[in-house]
Design a protein around this motif. Structure first.
Motif, short mmCIF file in Angstrom:
data_model
loop_
_atom_site.label_atom_id
_atom_site.label_comp_id
_atom_site.label_asym_id
_atom_site.label_seq_id
_atom_site.Cartn_x
_atom_site.Cartn_y
_atom_site.Cartn_z
N GLU A 33 45.83 6.57 58.53
CA GLU A 33 46.19 8.01 58.04
C GLU A 33 45.26 8.53 57.32
N ASP A 34 44.97 9.68 57.72
CA ASP A 34 43.93 10.61 57.08
C ASP A 34 44.50 12.07 57.02
N GLY B 13 51.38 3.17 57.20
CA GLY B 13 50.80 1.88 58.01
C GLY B 13 49.63 2.45 58.78
N ALA B 14 48.93 1.30 59.44
CA ALA B 14 47.86 1.50 60.35
C ALA B 14 47.97 0.78 61.55
N HIS B 15 47.38 0.97 62.58
CA HIS B 15 47.46 0.26 63.69
C HIS B 15 46.84 -1.05 63.64
N TRP C 169 43.13 -0.47 56.44
CA TRP C 169 42.41 0.74 57.18
C TRP C 169 41.77 1.53 56.08
N HIS C 170 42.31 1.68 54.81
CA HIS C 170 41.83 2.58 53.84
C HIS C 170 40.78 1.82 53.25
N ARG C 171 40.66 0.65 53.01
CA ARG C 171 39.56 -0.20 52.37
C ARG C 171 38.42 -0.15 53.39
N ASN C 172 38.62 -0.31 54.47
CA ASN C 172 37.60 -0.15 55.64
C ASN C 172 37.03 1.34 55.97
#
Length: 330
Positions: free
Chosen positions: A181-182, A172-174, A318-321
């Motif tokens: 996550e990277d 997940g992400a904030h 997050w990953h899309r952005n």
């Protein structure tokens, strides 16, 4: 007084820094940026350096009034640990020894440790309980267990109190969308699935579909990274309140299969996400799930983002952005 977060520019560390900032804590981050990202640190004071450098640590402690440490800094790739165990012992174990010695020098007696359920090895029971045997099957898990044992003996000798948190997969992400996550290389299932959704990889590999589970694929524990961050903050509170040293598992209690993760990701992203079945990987247990009953009862931990679609949905946003991660041009 401030909280020192080692590895605070990393994935779980940066989310814990965010959680601490949200409640007004003073934050000091120490990170060598080997795997972390400067952009992931949303506030506080960042020191770039290595924990194995005693002079660096002395500077951090001398320049700040620190009363507690949250320790994330470590190498954490299972496969790499089996090929280069020396790297893991030197960074993880020696780095922790250096940190604990600095804490004793500067009279800081509280540490929360980001450990791993890999300390258990092949599970005796499902879900895994804190009292189950610890018999790691890889060098990564072995070094984390060594770090825990080191803290125990520093408690015996110096009264240093620690809480070790054992868990499997953060995801997940904030909620703000500012951090996520990277990793490089990326080895975690959910970001790999989302990379397939973004067209950054042709498919997602499924290693084995003949396990003794309902759909034949492995079942794993996935916890929202912000719920994990909350647990680390609660652990700091317990130590500040005079709590004794302890070990806690963090888990969702049931686990999700690889197929479930892919199916929910397809629904969340509205992308096909091709999956290719491949042979089992050596040493992959069918089910790895940790019980978190003790953490719920004693720390008051109550994860609020437990639904798989919510975990994957936040990661997808997050990953899309940020398709290049923190490297915006990637």
């Amino acid at each position: 007084m401030a909280v020192l977060v080692t590895g605070g520019a990393g994935y779980i560390g940066s989310h814990t820094v965010a959680a601490l900032l949200e409640r007004g804590e003073q934050i000091i981050v120490a990170d060598n940026l080997q795997q972390g990202h400067r952009e992931a640190v949303l506030g506080g004071k960042l020191y770039v350096g290595d924990l194995r450098d005693g002079e660096f640590l002395d500077t951090v402690f001398q320049e700040n009034s620190i009363d507690a440490v949250i320790h994330f800094a470590a190498n954490s790739l299972v496969g790499e640990s089996m090929k280069d165990p020396g790297k893991y012992y030197h960074n993880n174990v020696y780095g922790t020894l250096s940190l604990l010695e600095a804490m004793i020098r500067h009279q800081v007696g509280k540490i929360v440790f980001s450990s791993t359920a890999a300390t258990y090895g092949e599970p005796e029971n499902v879900p895994i309980d804190e009292h189950d045997r610890t018999l790691p099957t890889n060098a990564y898990g072995e070094t984390k267990l060594a770090m825990e044992k080191m803290m125990k003996w520093f408690d015996v000798a110096h009264g240093l109190k620690y809480i070790s948190l054992r868990y499997f997969n953060a995801a997940g992400a904030h909620a703000s969308g500012r951090i996520g996550e990277d990793h490089s290389p990326e080895t975690h299932l959910i970001p790999l699935v989302l990379q397939a959704a973004l067209g950054q990889r042709p498919h997602i590999s499924v290693f084995g579909d003949d396990y003794p589970t309902e759909d034949g694929t492995c079942i794993r524990d996935y916890i929202h990274v912000s719920d994990l961050a909350d647990a680390h903050v609660l652990a700091v509170d317990r130590l500040r309140e005079g709590g004794d040293s302890a070990v806690y598992n963090l888990g969702n209690g049931t686990g999700f299969s690889v197929k479930q993760v892919i199916d929910i990701a397809r629904w969340v992203t509205d992308h096909e996400i091709p999956a290719v079945m491949e042979a089992r990987r050596a040493g992959d247990p069918a089910v790895l799930v940790a019980s978190s009953e003790r953490a719920r009862q004693e720390l008051g931990w109550n994860p609020s983002r437990a639904k798989l679609e919510d975990i994957i949905g936040s990661a997808w946003a997050w990953h899309r952005n940020n398709p290049g991660g923190y490297n915006k041009n990637g």
